[in-house]
Design an enzyme around this catalytic site. Structure first.
Site: not given
Ligand code: GCO
Ligand code: MG
Length: 402
Positions: A147, A159, A210, A212, A283, A339, A402
């Site tokens: 990733r 992020y 990701d 997000h 997911r 993941e 977020w």
């Molecule tokens: C991912 C996620 C996490 C989240 C986290 C929030 O794809 O692994 O986006 O990194 O940000 O689990 O609590």
């Molecule tokens: Mg994620």
């Protein structure tokens, strides 16, 4: 076999985990993960005040009935606190059942559908060249899927980028920190980052990303299109997903596969998305979605519509839920990818696991049950620390997704 106790432990070996132990009158106990990042204590209350008293004396072997009892039998259904609590109990009961049978859990789920579980790891870098190095390092460890998260020009933090002393998300502050987000910069830069990494590492490795939840449908459509030449394995959470129809607009414009669902907690959050084929990978975390019992229902529905399972596996999902994911991934026909962020030594000191990562693939091991031991003294050794995820704002101060 009767349930004699439901114990809830909160410890913080680097980050907070909520662990459940269900005990029985035959001396066999099972573990569940009830961690809800940044909202741990709400779950503790839900479990201790509203779930545990109702389970004492019940038959530990009745997994489906207990699931129905905690879900259907309750007026207030769904929601992350409720569903991760049900999920933790469900995992613990499956753990007990498999220990009674003397078998690793995947055997009770129909046995292995595959020899091992393909995992993806996280690579990040402040800029594309650093990301190339990180991707190459992951490939050298044996990962076939990586990733990519990149820093953005002009933004102090982004992020998922823990480069040069910065933190991954970070759920580390006693009050939420604030981060700044800039969509135009991101949309211009991300495709170039992908181009640089893809050119450097070749076409055989799967590259994931990701988003997000930060784009509008049209912006996500554009990102999907711009990434297409570099063959991303998926674009994750392009939109805030409450609006279930919005993803269809994204799909009309791009063949970049879409992964969503880490904030879902029930089959009702995704049944229309699945039936309308608006996603490629689901997911939902095995803990947050209501446990193995619930995830199997989602997987069966998803399988009918060519959607593959890709359980959420960040480090805020404890090794107990990670173990459950590995057993689940081994046993479902429509597995996609898992993941795996890995855990620091403190976490491995608290949770001893039979599952292991070898050269980018996960193996369950042969220990009966989930294959995880939890050290209860972790509660004193690593006490709970209040910790919030940060919030995100645009440059002008507008609060963002977020
Ligand atoms: C991912 C996620 C996490 C989240 C986290 C929030 O794809 O692994 O986006 O990194 O940000 O689990 O609590
Ligand atoms: Mg994620």
């Amino acid at each position: 076999m009767k349930i004699t106790a439901v114990k809830v432990f909160v410890c913080s070996p680097g980050r907070n985990y909520v662990t459940v132990r269900v005990e029985t009158d035959e001396g066999i106990s099972g573990l569940g993960d009830a961690t809800l990042n940044g909202r741990e204590k709400s779950v503790v209350s839900y479990l201790c005040d509203h779930v545990a008293p109702c389970l004492i004396g019940r038959d530990a072997s009745r997994i489906e009935d207990t699931w129905q009892y905690l879900y259907r039998g309750v007026y207030w259904r769904r929601g992350p606190v409720t569903m991760v609590s049900i999920g933790a109990i469900d995992l613990a009961l499956w753990d007990i059942k498999a220990k009674v049978a003397g078998l690793p859990l995947y055997q009770l789920l129909g046995g292995k559908c595959r020899d091992h579980v393909r995992a993806y790891c996280h690579a990040f870098g402040d800029d594309a060249p650093r990301l190339v190095e990180a991707t190459q390092a992951a490939m050298d460890e044996g990962f076939t899927a990586v990733r990519l998260q990149s820093g953005l020009r002009g933004l102090e933090e982004n992020y998922g980028v823990a480069d040069k002393g910065k933190r991954y998300e970070p759920a580390d502050a006693a009050l939420p920190r604030e981060m700044v987000w800039d969509t135009p910069i991101y949309l211009n830069q991300m495709p170039r980052v992908f181009e640089t990494v893809r050119t450097a590492v070749g076409e055989d490795v799967a590259l994931l990303h990701d988003v997000h939840h930060r784009l509008s449908p049209m912006e996500a459509a554009r990102l999907g299109k711009d990434l297409e030449p570099f063959r991303p394995f998926w674009m994750e959470d392009p939109l805030p997903c409450e609006d279930q129809d919005a993803l269809s607009l994204v799909r009309t414009h791009t063949t970049t596969p879409i992964a969503v669902g880490e904030v879902f907690n029930s089959i009702h959050d995704c049944n229309r998305l699945i039936a309308n084929q608006q996603l490629d990978y689901l997911r939902v975390a095995v803990s947050h979605g209501g446990g193995i019992t619930a995830l199997r229902r989602m997987a069966s529905l998803a399988d009918l519509h060519h959607v593959r399972m890709a359980c959420h596996g960040p480090s805020d999902v404890s090794p107990v839920a990670m173990a459950a994911s590995v057993h689940f991934d081994l046993s479902v026909p429509n597995f996609g990818i898992q993941e795996f962020m890995g855990y620091p030594p403190e976490v491995r000191d608290v949770f001893a696991c039979s599952h292991e990562l070898k050269k980018g693939f996960l193996y369950a091991g042969d220990t009966p049950g989930l294959g995880v031991e939890f050290r209860e003294d972790a509660v004193e050794r690593y006490p709970y620390k209040r910790a919030f995820l940060p919030v995100t704002r645009l440059r002008d101060g507008t609060l963002w997704d977020w």
